[in-house]
Design an enzyme around this catalytic site. Structure first.
Site, mmCIF file in Angstrom:
data_model
loop_
_atom_site.group_PDB
_atom_site.id
_atom_site.type_symbol
_atom_site.label_atom_id
_atom_site.label_comp_id
_atom_site.label_asym_id
_atom_site.label_seq_id
_atom_site.Cartn_x
_atom_site.Cartn_y
_atom_site.Cartn_z
ATOM 1 N N ASP A 5 32.439 -13.450 0.976
ATOM 2 C CA ASP A 5 33.866 -13.772 1.061
ATOM 3 C C ASP A 5 34.520 -13.177 2.311
ATOM 4 O O ASP A 5 35.513 -13.711 2.822
ATOM 5 C CB ASP A 5 34.628 -13.221 -0.151
ATOM 6 C CG ASP A 5 33.922 -13.372 -1.478
ATOM 7 O OD1 ASP A 5 32.677 -13.231 -1.509
ATOM 8 O OD2 ASP A 5 34.592 -13.586 -2.492
ATOM 9 N N ASP A 13 40.379 -7.375 1.744
ATOM 10 C CA ASP A 13 41.134 -8.599 1.485
ATOM 11 C C ASP A 13 42.511 -8.610 2.138
ATOM 12 O O ASP A 13 43.313 -9.508 1.870
ATOM 13 C CB ASP A 13 41.258 -8.823 -0.025
ATOM 14 C CG ASP A 13 39.923 -9.208 -0.642
ATOM 15 O OD1 ASP A 13 39.272 -10.112 -0.103
ATOM 16 O OD2 ASP A 13 39.523 -8.586 -1.641
#
Length: 434
Positions: A181, A122
């Site tokens: 994601d 991330d």
């Protein structure tokens, strides 16, 4: 600030007839008011809003070592962009803060983060405010260093046998988990490649996208959330969910990440396989909406029992992804289809989830249903709500006016700061190296 956009991607209202108007609330003066209040309420020890409580809609703050921590500083940049697009007037409230200073100051808490302390892949999301800074000042060395450092961290998670960057770390090193994601984190590799000329970063991004295209997407255009690979052979071990209803169901936010991610891959590479994939994911998303048009947390979760909650963040991410997809299309009919669908998503979720009394812009977000975290405001849902409005203005599809905004002169309508944040501080000045 330079708002560079591809001329071919900018659409005019004269060329298209919109089936739905932009929701007035997206340009309400409540938007900058709420965001300004949230900046003022940031705690002394650097923390960032991630989601709200479910009763009063007050923001809950979390450590920078959280995957969402880049979204709030990026929201400051998004309002700086809106100020450049719309100007600052008493009616729109955009003059109440120096959004660039706020975004920069809040970004300072991200500069020392690394991929070994909870954020993993991330780093792409974490990098959003630094990518925004480079649109403002392409020579900003702090932002350049941050983008390159985060890209290096993500590249270090790449396994050429699997063909992907690792998403989640596991105790078993042969269990290589990749989530849909992660398509959103590939942009940081392109950004750094543009800065450094390192073509390997682009190759890693395309390999990840190609492997995801092969293994994450079902024949009907829906997506699995998690694919587990064997890190030594590259074989698929398992296809499952972590935040959806079931392993064979379609988690709506993951589907939205996929729409945006593959549309962006086409923008970056001109590979038509990515364009067709983004179209397939978008078509599934829109064809599987319930009759009320509200995006559910999972497209296959039963309506009752228990009640199937909405996810306002999936709606705003998908809407922004559809606008990006429309900019890649070459015919007016295709552009029109995605634009109309984006506007409908925004109108539907605004009708359901706009809460003037909440600190977040929208309610009815589902952070993680299996973890019993839903009916909240979510920082990334709000960020993409603002971003979608900015894109509509940039594309010539909306004005900056709010026709029926909340009366922000009425004290009863003002979002209130949580009592728990009474010791709020003023943001410290941004680092001199900015």
């Amino acid at each position: 600030m330079s708002l560079t956009r591809s001329v071919s991607a900018v659409l005019s209202l004269s060329a298209l007839t919109l089936a739905a108007s932009t929701p007035d609330q997206i340009f309400s003066p409540d938007v900058p008011l709420k965001v300004s209040n949230a900046f003022k309420a940031l705690p002394t020890a650097i923390q960032y809003p991630q989601y709200t409580d479910t009763n009063a809609g007050n923001w809950l703050d979390f450590s920078p070592n959280t995957w969402t921590s880049g979204f709030f500083p990026a929201t400051g940049y998004a309002l700086n962009t809106r100020k450049q697009l719309c100007g600052a007037t008493p009616a729109n409230g955009l003059g109440m803060a120096d959004w660039l200073d706020l975004g920069r100051a809040a970004s300072n808490g991200l500069l020392t983060l690394d991929a070994d302390h909870g954020i993993g892949h991330d780093v792409g999301f974490i990098s959003f405010p630094f990518e925004e800074e480079l649109l403002v000042n392409p020579q900003n060395q702090t932002a350049i260093d941050a983008v390159n450092r985060f890209a290096t961290m993500l590249a270090a998670r790449f396994n050429p046998t699997v063909g992907c960057t690792r998403s989640w770390d596991t105790t078993d090193p042969t269990d290589f988990q990749v989530i849909i994601d992660n398509m959103m984190n590939l942009e940081i590799l392109f950004q750094s490649a543009d800065l450094t000329g390192n073509a390997t970063l682009r190759s890693i991004a395309t390999s990840h996208a190609n492997t995801t295209m092969k293994n994450h997407i079902r024949d009907d255009g829906s997506t699995w959330h998690v694919i587990e690979y064997n890190s030594t052979t590259g074989a698929v071990i398992k296809k499952r969910t972590a935040q959806g209803y079931a392993d064979n169901s379609t988690w709506s936010r993951g589907q939205a990440w996929g729409i945006y991610g593959f549309a962006n891959m086409y923008k970056r590479t001109n590979d038509t396989n990515y364009l067709s994939t983004a179209r397939r994911l978008a078509t599934y998303f829109l064809d599987n909406l319930p009759s009320d048009g509200i995006v559910p947390w999972d497209f296959n979760a039963p309506l009752t029992p228990p009640p199937r909650p909405a996810d306002s963040s999936a709606a705003t991410i998908a809407a922004t992804g559809l606008l990006l997809l429309s900019q890649q299309e070459t015919t007016d009919a295709d552009k029109q289809k995605w634009i109309d669908s984006a506007l409908q998503l925004l109108n539907n979720i605004t009708t359901l989830a706009w809460k003037p009394s909440w600190q977040s812009l929208l309610s009815n977000g589902t952070v993680n249903w299996p973890a019993n975290n839903f009916l909240t405001g979510i920082v990334y849902g709000d960020y993409y709500y603002i971003k979608a409005g900015n894109e509509l203005v940039t594309m010539g599809l909306a004005s900056c006016q709010s026709g029926n905004a909340t009366n922000t002169t009425d004290p009863a309508s003002q979002p209130q700061t949580s009592p728990a944040k009474s010791s709020a501080r003023r943001l410290t000045p941004f680092m001199s190296r900015w």
